[in-house]
Design an enzyme around this catalytic site. Structure first.
Site, PDB file in Angstrom:
ATOM      1  N   CYS A 101       0.849  -1.189   0.000  1.00 14.70           N
ATOM      2  CA  CYS A 101       0.000   0.000   0.000  1.00 14.70           C
ATOM      3  C   CYS A 101       0.888   1.242   0.000  1.00 14.70           C
ATOM      4  O   CYS A 101       2.086   1.173   0.154  1.00 14.70           O
ATOM      5  CB  CYS A 101      -0.846  -0.005   1.257  1.00 14.70           C
ATOM      6  SG  CYS A 101      -1.401  -1.636   1.717  1.00 14.70           S
ATOM      7  N   ARG A 145       1.998   1.564  -7.421  1.00  8.80           N
ATOM      8  CA  ARG A 145       2.186   0.435  -6.502  1.00  8.80           C
ATOM      9  C   ARG A 145       0.969  -0.485  -6.505  1.00  8.80           C
ATOM     10  O   ARG A 145       1.008  -1.545  -5.930  1.00  8.80           O
ATOM     11  CB  ARG A 145       2.435   0.940  -5.089  1.00  8.80           C
ATOM     12  CG  ARG A 145       3.658   1.832  -4.952  1.00  8.80           C
ATOM     13  CD  ARG A 145       3.771   2.303  -3.531  1.00  8.80           C
ATOM     14  NE  ARG A 145       3.849   1.177  -2.645  1.00  8.80           N
ATOM     15  CZ  ARG A 145       4.989   0.641  -2.212  1.00  8.80           C
ATOM     16  NH1 ARG A 145       6.121   1.191  -2.611  1.00  8.80           N
ATOM     17  NH2 ARG A 145       5.014  -0.393  -1.431  1.00  8.80           N
ATOM     18  N   TRP A 147      -3.637  -2.034  -0.629  1.00  5.54           N
ATOM     19  CA  TRP A 147      -3.523  -3.277  -1.419  1.00  5.54           C
ATOM     20  C   TRP A 147      -3.986  -4.364  -0.457  1.00  5.54           C
ATOM     21  O   TRP A 147      -3.272  -4.717   0.484  1.00  5.54           O
ATOM     22  CB  TRP A 147      -2.071  -3.460  -1.851  1.00  5.54           C
ATOM     23  CG  TRP A 147      -1.754  -4.800  -2.432  1.00  5.54           C
ATOM     24  CD1 TRP A 147      -1.335  -5.907  -1.760  1.00  5.54           C
ATOM     25  CD2 TRP A 147      -1.835  -5.198  -3.802  1.00  5.54           C
ATOM     26  NE1 TRP A 147      -1.145  -6.956  -2.610  1.00  5.54           N
ATOM     27  CE2 TRP A 147      -1.453  -6.564  -3.883  1.00  5.54           C
ATOM     28  CE3 TRP A 147      -2.204  -4.562  -4.967  1.00  5.54           C
ATOM     29  CZ2 TRP A 147      -1.408  -7.271  -5.075  1.00  5.54           C
ATOM     30  CZ3 TRP A 147      -2.158  -5.264  -6.161  1.00  5.54           C
ATOM     31  CH2 TRP A 147      -1.777  -6.598  -6.216  1.00  5.54           C
ATOM     32  N   ASN A 177       0.817  -0.057   6.806  1.00 13.33           N
ATOM     33  CA  ASN A 177       1.337  -0.963   5.770  1.00 13.33           C
ATOM     34  C   ASN A 177       1.943  -2.146   6.503  1.00 13.33           C
ATOM     35  O   ASN A 177       2.593  -1.957   7.545  1.00 13.33           O
ATOM     36  CB  ASN A 177       2.454  -0.276   4.954  1.00 13.33           C
ATOM     37  CG  ASN A 177       1.890   0.469   3.765  1.00 13.33           C
ATOM     38  OD1 ASN A 177       0.692   0.512   3.563  1.00 13.33           O
ATOM     39  ND2 ASN A 177       2.776   1.075   2.977  1.00 13.33           N
ATOM     40  N   GLY A 178       1.744  -3.353   5.964  1.00 15.40           N
ATOM     41  CA  GLY A 178       2.363  -4.538   6.573  1.00 15.40           C
ATOM     42  C   GLY A 178       1.297  -5.555   6.965  1.00 15.40           C
ATOM     43  O   GLY A 178       0.144  -5.454   6.558  1.00 15.40           O
ATOM     44  N   GLU A 222      11.120 -22.031 -16.914  1.00 17.32           N
ATOM     45  CA  GLU A 222      10.878 -20.646 -16.463  1.00 17.32           C
ATOM     46  C   GLU A 222      12.004 -19.731 -16.950  1.00 17.32           C
ATOM     47  O   GLU A 222      11.760 -18.615 -17.409  1.00 17.32           O
ATOM     48  CB  GLU A 222      10.745 -20.616 -14.940  1.00 17.32           C
ATOM     49  CG  GLU A 222      10.623 -19.249 -14.315  1.00 17.32           C
ATOM     50  CD  GLU A 222       9.429 -18.434 -14.803  1.00 17.32           C
ATOM     51  OE1 GLU A 222       8.553 -18.978 -15.489  1.00 17.32           O
ATOM     52  OE2 GLU A 222       9.417 -17.214 -14.543  1.00 17.32           O
ATOM     53  N   LYS A 231      11.372 -16.467 -19.295  1.00 17.31           N
ATOM     54  CA  LYS A 231      11.851 -15.125 -18.922  1.00 17.31           C
ATOM     55  C   LYS A 231      12.670 -14.528 -20.056  1.00 17.31           C
ATOM     56  O   LYS A 231      12.489 -13.390 -20.461  1.00 17.31           O
ATOM     57  CB  LYS A 231      12.694 -15.193 -17.639  1.00 17.31           C
ATOM     58  CG  LYS A 231      11.911 -15.405 -16.364  1.00 17.31           C
ATOM     59  CD  LYS A 231      11.242 -14.168 -15.868  1.00 17.31           C
ATOM     60  CE  LYS A 231       9.761 -14.041 -16.008  1.00 17.31           C
ATOM     61  NZ  LYS A 231       8.817 -15.060 -15.937  1.00 17.31           N
ATOM     62  N   GLU A 263      10.532 -13.809 -23.293  1.00 11.28           N
ATOM     63  CA  GLU A 263       9.444 -12.814 -23.232  1.00 11.28           C
ATOM     64  C   GLU A 263       9.967 -11.388 -23.059  1.00 11.28           C
ATOM     65  O   GLU A 263       9.270 -10.441 -23.383  1.00 11.28           O
ATOM     66  CB  GLU A 263       8.435 -13.158 -22.150  1.00 11.28           C
ATOM     67  CG  GLU A 263       8.874 -12.927 -20.720  1.00 11.28           C
ATOM     68  CD  GLU A 263       7.728 -13.144 -19.729  1.00 11.28           C
ATOM     69  OE1 GLU A 263       6.585 -12.750 -20.011  1.00 11.28           O
ATOM     70  OE2 GLU A 263       7.989 -13.726 -18.670  1.00 11.28           O
ATOM     71  N   HIS A 306      17.933 -36.579 -27.049  1.00 11.62           N
ATOM     72  CA  HIS A 306      16.829 -37.108 -27.876  1.00 11.62           C
ATOM     73  C   HIS A 306      16.345 -36.066 -28.885  1.00 11.62           C
ATOM     74  O   HIS A 306      15.156 -35.855 -29.074  1.00 11.62           O
ATOM     75  CB  HIS A 306      15.676 -37.552 -26.956  1.00 11.62           C
ATOM     76  CG  HIS A 306      16.063 -38.642 -26.016  1.00 11.62           C
ATOM     77  ND1 HIS A 306      16.274 -39.944 -26.417  1.00 11.62           N
ATOM     78  CD2 HIS A 306      16.368 -38.589 -24.699  1.00 11.62           C
ATOM     79  CE1 HIS A 306      16.637 -40.666 -25.369  1.00 11.62           C
ATOM     80  NE2 HIS A 306      16.713 -39.876 -24.316  1.00 11.62           N
ATOM     81  N   LYS A 339       0.211  -7.718 -18.735  1.00 15.16           N
ATOM     82  CA  LYS A 339       0.514  -8.220 -17.390  1.00 15.16           C
ATOM     83  C   LYS A 339      -0.497  -9.300 -17.001  1.00 15.16           C
ATOM     84  O   LYS A 339      -0.162 -10.291 -16.398  1.00 15.16           O
ATOM     85  CB  LYS A 339       0.476  -7.086 -16.358  1.00 15.16           C
ATOM     86  CG  LYS A 339       0.755  -7.544 -14.929  1.00 15.16           C
ATOM     87  CD  LYS A 339       2.109  -8.201 -14.804  1.00 15.16           C
ATOM     88  CE  LYS A 339       2.365  -8.808 -13.449  1.00 15.16           C
ATOM     89  NZ  LYS A 339       3.580  -9.680 -13.458  1.00 15.16           N
TER      90      LYS A 339
HETATM   91  C1  AGP Z   1       5.157 -14.590 -16.945  1.00 13.04           C
HETATM   92  O1  AGP Z   1       6.346 -13.826 -16.844  1.00 13.04           O
HETATM   93  C2  AGP Z   1       4.147 -13.963 -17.889  1.00 13.04           C
HETATM   94  N1  AGP Z   1       3.878 -12.632 -17.536  1.00 13.04           N
HETATM   95  C3  AGP Z   1       2.908 -14.837 -18.076  1.00 13.04           C
HETATM   96  O2  AGP Z   1       3.328 -16.102 -18.530  1.00 13.04           O
HETATM   97  C4  AGP Z   1       2.038 -15.046 -16.816  1.00 13.04           C
HETATM   98  O3  AGP Z   1       2.705 -15.873 -15.908  1.00 13.04           O
HETATM   99  C5  AGP Z   1       0.737 -15.743 -17.251  1.00 13.04           C
HETATM  100  O4  AGP Z   1       0.050 -14.879 -18.139  1.00 13.04           O
HETATM  101  C6  AGP Z   1      -0.173 -16.082 -16.064  1.00 13.04           C
HETATM  102  O5  AGP Z   1      -0.577 -14.917 -15.399  1.00 13.04           O
HETATM  103  P1  AGP Z   1      -1.285 -15.050 -13.968  1.00 13.04           P
HETATM  104  O6  AGP Z   1      -0.282 -15.658 -13.041  1.00 13.04           O
HETATM  105  O7  AGP Z   1      -1.665 -13.650 -13.580  1.00 13.04           O
HETATM  106  O8  AGP Z   1      -2.486 -15.942 -14.150  1.00 13.04           O
END
Ligand code: AGP
Length: 605
Positions: free
Chosen positions: A2, A27, A77, A101-102, A476, A480, A483, A499, A600
């Site tokens: 927050c 934030r 938040w 906050n916390g 992962e 990263k 993307e 393989h 996002k």
């Molecule tokens: C991960 O870095 C991406 N931004 C994307 O794969 C994300 O994890 C995916 O869209 C799922 O989002 P969520 O966790 O909000 O459901």
């Protein structure tokens, strides 16, 4: 987390506070409120659910000509209690208006103690107990600082408190443990905030409270106390510009959030590891009634699901499947009342995950592992456990991922305990306490990783390899990198390289391989490393093992992370991969926080 802003001085405190909160909007929040002292020394309160515009509209209607001499404001938040006007801060108890906050870990016991003494509660928040405690001590005749000191002694957890006592309306009472508060020093004015950006328009001279500090702030003076004794805190000059300040001095939100994992990992565990046990009362499911788990998620959250499969099968001894939500929702999954369907999602708004859980709900109990309180997913499932990572701004998920891993590990331990099939719960819990410091040590590799990024940032393809519980971390790491740097990358189980993918390997293809010491297949992974190197592949090893020099000499780089138990190694192995992706992307000049074509939260199919 927050946003907090407080002001006392000759400017209109209401205007300073609201404009300050606007500077903290990045934030993330779901409600806002202000308490302010007018020239007649009266304290008033205005709060609204939703964005600051709702609060501003409320104030404009009721207080458009009001000049406030002191004010405190908060953007919330939600962590305890859904987003609503009643749960918005400030919370009022008698002569006290308080923002926080916390997380107050012992608020349930404090609340029942206060209820027994006749206190009336109007919210579901942990914060409201602090307002009542402070008010109680003040009405017992303690001085404001003494009453604040007593309040902080009763509260366990993390807090940044800012409060007004209506009997002493010319000052703010502030206190801090584990959650930041900064005081801006002006000429005949003081501004208190959770973050620098709210302070910069007024002054660059600040004092930063240390854990355990309390203070009284009037327009001309700040009196700091620590353990009941007066202390001095040095004044520092902020050199950041406003935009840099929003990122806590980091160049991008992603880098800030990678570093935030030190505190986010302890926030994820906060209030959940009590003495000898695990406390997740909000889940309220009978874990012993399930004989199967299906996990559904997308992207990074799906990788967390793959790690969770290891946890649930090796700790809770429950067969576990993991499915992309976009696949799960369109196949005919076989589910029944003994199946627990778990949806993992940072945002709780991902369309495919929401669609998948709608299917699961028809025949199974459902549980959300989510970071956003009150999000759509949490309103669909039978139960929710929050990852408590705080808002994640950068599109690339980092702290949300590692807190998901810690949260599902707690769930697996709780289930293993309930099913009486796992005897090492306390050992793993002890290891979990070391995670924040281990993450900090992992991050210390950043300089070396930045150098490695220079060596690989022009590659067209990068391969990530990992075995067992760290195979999802290879996936992962690849996600990263692709993307945010737009370099093609793939993750494979190390044993799979021969393989087919080995055909890709030559001197133009960097291979990042995760080598975990207590992985009984370490020797086989080292053989995979040799296979790659023998074909000219450029190997970067990420390891907690003390590799022999002969192996190190085969690598272009070796990133060493602290050794920790196998269940926690995915958390630590992820950190260098996040940093590698970040520094490659910066070198390639991409928009790190807002990569092309991505959102996002993917709220469309
Ligand atoms: C991960 O870095 C991406 N931004 C994307 O794969 C994300 O994890 C995916 O869209 C799922 O989002 P969520 O966790 O909000 O459901």
């Amino acid at each position: 987390m927050c946003g907090i802003v407080g002001y006392v001085g000759s400017k209109n405190a209401l205007q300073v506070v609201v404009e300050g909160l606007e500077k903290l909007e990045y934030r993330g929040y779901d409600s806002a409120g202000v308490a302010y002292v007018t020239e007649d020394k009266k304290v008033s309160l205005s709060r609204a659910q939703g964005k600051l515009s709702a609060l501003k509209e409320l104030l404009y209607k009721s207080q458009s000509n009001t000049h406030a001499i002191l004010g405190i404001g908060h953007t919330r938040w939600a962590t305890h209690g859904k987003p609503s006007e009643e749960n918005a801060h400030p919370h009022v108890a008698g002569r006290v208006s308080l923002i926080h906050n916390g997380i107050i870990e012992n608020y349930v016991e404090l609340r029942s103690e206060l209820l027994k003494k006749g206190a009336k509660f109007f919210s579901e928040t942990d914060t409201e107990v602090a307002a009542h405690l402070l008010n109680d001590y003040l009405t017992q005749g303690l001085s404001p600082l003494e009453a604040l000191k007593k309040t902080c002694e009763r509260v366990r957890g993390s807090y940044a408190f800012v409060a007004i006592d209506s009997e002493n309306p010319d000052r703010m009472l502030i206190a801090k443990t584990a959650t930041p508060i900064v005081v801006g020093i002006g000429e005949g004015e003081m501004i208190v905030a959770s973050d620098i950006p709210a302070i910069l328009p007024h002054t660059k001279q600040v004092k930063i409270l240390e854990d355990g500090d309390i203070a009284e702030v009037t327009k001309d003076k700040i009196s700091f106390f620590h353990d009941g004794k007066p202390v001095e805190r040095k004044t520092i000059t902020i050199t950041w510009d406003a935009v840099t300040a929003q990122k806590g001095g980091f160049k991008h939100f992603m880098l800030k959030e990678i570093h935030d994992q030190i505190t986010a990992s302890s926030d994820a565990l906060r209030g959940r590891i009590l003495g000898e046990g695990i406390s997740i009362p909000e889940v309220g499911l009978d874990f012993s009634s399930f004989n199967r788990i299906v996990i559904t998620a997308c992207g990074t959250a799906w990788h967390a699901g793959l790690v969770a499969k290891f946890f649930f099968e090796s700790i809770a001894k429950i067969p576990t499947e993991v499915d992309y939500a976009s696949e799960f929702r369109y196949r005919v999954p076989v589910l029944d009342s003994n199946t627990l369907a778990i949806a993992i999602s940072q945002s709780g708004e991902t369309a495919d995950t929401l669609g998948a859980i709608e299917i699961a709900k028809k025949s199974s109990k459902t549980l959300a592992v989510c970071n956003v309180v009150g999000s759509s997913l949490t309103r669909k499932t039978d139960a929710t456990i929050y990852t408590q990572a705080g808002p994640e701004v950068s599109v690339a998920s980092t702290k949300a991922f590692t807190t998901q891993l810690l949260t599902v590990l707690l769930l697996a331990l709780k289930m293993g305990e309930a099913r009486k099939v796992f005897s090492d719960v306390n050992k793993v819990l002890k290891d979990m306490q070391h995670v924040p410091s281990a993450i900090q040590s992992s991050i210390h590799n950043e300089g070396k990783i930045e150098e490695l990024a220079k060596q690989i940032h022009t590659a067209r393809d990068v391969i990530f390899l990992g075995r067992g519980i760290n195979f999802p971390i290879a996936l992962e790491g690849a996600l990263k990198l692709k993307e945010i740097s737009y370099i093609h990358a793939e993750g494979y189980p190390s044993g799979e390289i021969k393989h087919g993918p080995l055909a890709l390997i030559d001197e133009k293809v960097p291979v990042v391989i995760i080598l975990h010491k207590s992985d009984q297949l370490l020797e086989k992974s080292i053989s995979n490393l040799r296979e790659v190197e023998a074909r000219g592949g450029r190997v970067i090893a990420v390891t907690d093992a003390d590799l022999p020099d002969e192996i190190k000499s085969l690598c272009e780089g070796v990133i060493e992370v602290p050794h920790i138990s196998e269940f926690l190694s995915p958390v630590l192995m992820t950190i260098p991969l996040q940093l590698l992706a970040y520094h490659v992307a910066v070198l390639n000049g991409t928009d790190v926080d807002l990569p092309r074509n991505l959102a996002k939260s993917v709220t469309v199919e």
